[in-house]
Design a protein around this motif. Structure first.
Motif, PDB file in Angstrom:
ATOM      1  N   ARG A   8       0.829  -1.208   0.000  1.00  0.00           N
ATOM      2  CA  ARG A   8       0.000   0.000   0.000  1.00  0.00           C
ATOM      3  C   ARG A   8       0.864   1.259   0.000  1.00  0.00           C
ATOM      4  NH1 ARG A   8      -3.719   3.632   2.073  1.00  0.00           N
ATOM      5  NH2 ARG A   8      -5.880   3.148   1.581  1.00  0.00           N
ATOM      6  N   LYS A   9       1.964   1.238   0.757  1.00  0.00           N
ATOM      7  CA  LYS A   9       2.822   2.429   0.840  1.00  0.00           C
ATOM      8  C   LYS A   9       3.537   2.731  -0.481  1.00  0.00           C
ATOM      9  CE  LYS A   9       6.746  -0.109   2.615  1.00  0.00           C
ATOM     10  NZ  LYS A   9       7.608  -0.417   3.702  1.00  0.00           N
ATOM     11  N   LEU A  11       2.027   2.635  -3.500  1.00  0.00           N
ATOM     12  CA  LEU A  11       1.090   3.062  -4.530  1.00  0.00           C
ATOM     13  C   LEU A  11       1.431   4.448  -5.079  1.00  0.00           C
ATOM     14  CD1 LEU A  11      -2.258   1.732  -3.024  1.00  0.00           C
ATOM     15  CD2 LEU A  11      -0.721   0.616  -4.659  1.00  0.00           C
ATOM     16  N   GLU A  12       2.007   5.303  -4.260  1.00  0.00           N
ATOM     17  CA  GLU A  12       2.375   6.645  -4.715  1.00  0.00           C
ATOM     18  C   GLU A  12       3.447   6.629  -5.795  1.00  0.00           C
ATOM     19  OE1 GLU A  12       2.958   9.776  -1.995  1.00  0.00           O
ATOM     20  OE2 GLU A  12       1.234   9.221  -0.769  1.00  0.00           O
ATOM     21  N   LEU A  55      -4.585   7.616  -7.606  1.00  0.00           N
ATOM     22  CA  LEU A  55      -4.050   7.062  -6.357  1.00  0.00           C
ATOM     23  C   LEU A  55      -5.185   6.589  -5.454  1.00  0.00           C
ATOM     24  CD1 LEU A  55      -1.090   9.487  -5.628  1.00  0.00           C
ATOM     25  CD2 LEU A  55      -0.956   7.072  -6.248  1.00  0.00           C
ATOM     26  N   GLN A  56      -6.272   7.347  -5.404  1.00  0.00           N
ATOM     27  CA  GLN A  56      -7.435   6.921  -4.616  1.00  0.00           C
ATOM     28  C   GLN A  56      -8.004   5.618  -5.162  1.00  0.00           C
ATOM     29  OE1 GLN A  56     -10.180  10.203  -4.649  1.00  0.00           O
ATOM     30  NE2 GLN A  56      -9.047  11.342  -3.097  1.00  0.00           N
ATOM     31  N   LEU A  58      -6.351   3.275  -6.790  1.00  0.00           N
ATOM     32  CA  LEU A  58      -5.441   2.196  -6.418  1.00  0.00           C
ATOM     33  C   LEU A  58      -5.604   1.814  -4.954  1.00  0.00           C
ATOM     34  CD1 LEU A  58      -2.114   3.082  -8.274  1.00  0.00           C
ATOM     35  CD2 LEU A  58      -3.602   1.102  -8.682  1.00  0.00           C
ATOM     36  N   GLN A  59      -5.763   2.809  -4.093  1.00  0.00           N
ATOM     37  CA  GLN A  59      -5.962   2.524  -2.667  1.00  0.00           C
ATOM     38  C   GLN A  59      -7.256   1.737  -2.459  1.00  0.00           C
ATOM     39  OE1 GLN A  59      -5.698   6.490  -1.114  1.00  0.00           O
ATOM     40  NE2 GLN A  59      -3.459   6.474  -1.100  1.00  0.00           N
ATOM     41  N   SER A  60      -8.295   2.093  -3.199  1.00  0.00           N
ATOM     42  CA  SER A  60      -9.567   1.381  -3.105  1.00  0.00           C
ATOM     43  C   SER A  60      -9.415  -0.070  -3.576  1.00  0.00           C
ATOM     44  CB  SER A  60     -10.625   2.105  -3.936  1.00  0.00           C
ATOM     45  OG  SER A  60     -11.835   1.413  -3.929  1.00  0.00           O
ATOM     46  N   PHE A  62      -6.629  -1.789  -3.567  1.00  0.00           N
ATOM     47  CA  PHE A  62      -5.806  -2.456  -2.559  1.00  0.00           C
ATOM     48  C   PHE A  62      -6.648  -2.834  -1.340  1.00  0.00           C
ATOM     49  CE2 PHE A  62      -2.921  -2.855   0.966  1.00  0.00           C
ATOM     50  CZ  PHE A  62      -1.813  -3.499   0.419  1.00  0.00           C
ATOM     51  N   ASP A  63      -7.432  -1.884  -0.836  1.00  0.00           N
ATOM     52  CA  ASP A  63      -8.255  -2.134   0.346  1.00  0.00           C
ATOM     53  C   ASP A  63      -9.362  -3.151   0.073  1.00  0.00           C
ATOM     54  OD1 ASP A  63      -6.658  -0.315   1.674  1.00  0.00           O
ATOM     55  OD2 ASP A  63      -8.103   1.335   1.513  1.00  0.00           O
ATOM     56  N   SER A  82      -3.742  -3.296 -12.417  1.00  0.00           N
ATOM     57  CA  SER A  82      -4.547  -3.580 -11.223  1.00  0.00           C
ATOM     58  C   SER A  82      -5.872  -4.219 -11.629  1.00  0.00           C
ATOM     59  CB  SER A  82      -4.798  -2.308 -10.404  1.00  0.00           C
ATOM     60  OG  SER A  82      -5.596  -1.390 -11.115  1.00  0.00           O
TER      61      SER A  82
END
Length: 172
Positions: A8-9, A11-12, A55-56, A58-60, A62-63, A82
């Motif tokens: 997760r860290k 993704l940026e 980025l949001q 990708l975070q979604s 991932f989560d 992804s």
């Protein structure tokens, strides 16, 4: 080239991908067929607001226990793919994102990333990928060479999210 799941860290690192592209033709769907239209766009890179939205996303993914795989060259992210972490209609996974840095295009990296995503999707029970592709000719032609076809009809929910995209199905 190193291929691996992203933490997760990490993704940026998406901003490391050089999104530069000169677009001269785009597709539109008219009467259930692809129509190529001359349009010119000089994409110089990421817009900050756009990068934040991606980025949001990708975070979604991932989560939501999706799959995010990066291609690294000397610890620099040069490609990413992804997959959403759920099946649509019990058989389809959404390929959420595929980007390859400008200098790495047309060298098989995009195909390799799709192959990896396809293997992951198959292991998760999918028999096809849903792709909401930007209508740029290079992008759509890439997916069509892999065997993708127009989604007829497109998924109503996904079409509403991105009505200008070209909605495709790739059997796997």
């Amino acid at each position: 080239m190193e291929f691996r799941w992203l933490a997760r860290k990490e993704l940026e690192k998406l901003k490391q991908i050089d999104r530069k592209e000169l677009v001269e033709e785009v597709y539109y769907v008219r009467d259930h067929e692809l129509r190529l239209v001359r349009e010119f766009y000089d994409i110089d890179g990421w817009l900050e607001s756009e990068l934040g939205l991606y980025l949001q996303r990708l975070q979604s993914v991932f989560d939501g226990e999706g799959v995010i795989i990066g291609a690294f060259d000397n610890n620099v992210l040069v490609g990413i793919v992804s997959l959403e972490g759920y099946l649509i209609h019990g058989k389809t996974m959404k390929l959420d994102m595929l980007y390859v840095s400008h200098d790495y295009r047309k060298q098989g990296l995009g195909r390799r990333l799709v192959d990896i995503a396809t293997q992951e999707a198959t292991e998760l029970g999918a028999s096809e990928l849903y792709i909401s592709a930007t209508p740029v000719r290079n992008t759509v032609d890439f997916y069509m060479r892999l065997g993708a076809e127009l989604a007829m009809p497109p998924d109503a929910y996904l079409f509403e999210l991105e009505p200008l995209d070209i909605h495709l199905i790739l059997p796997i």
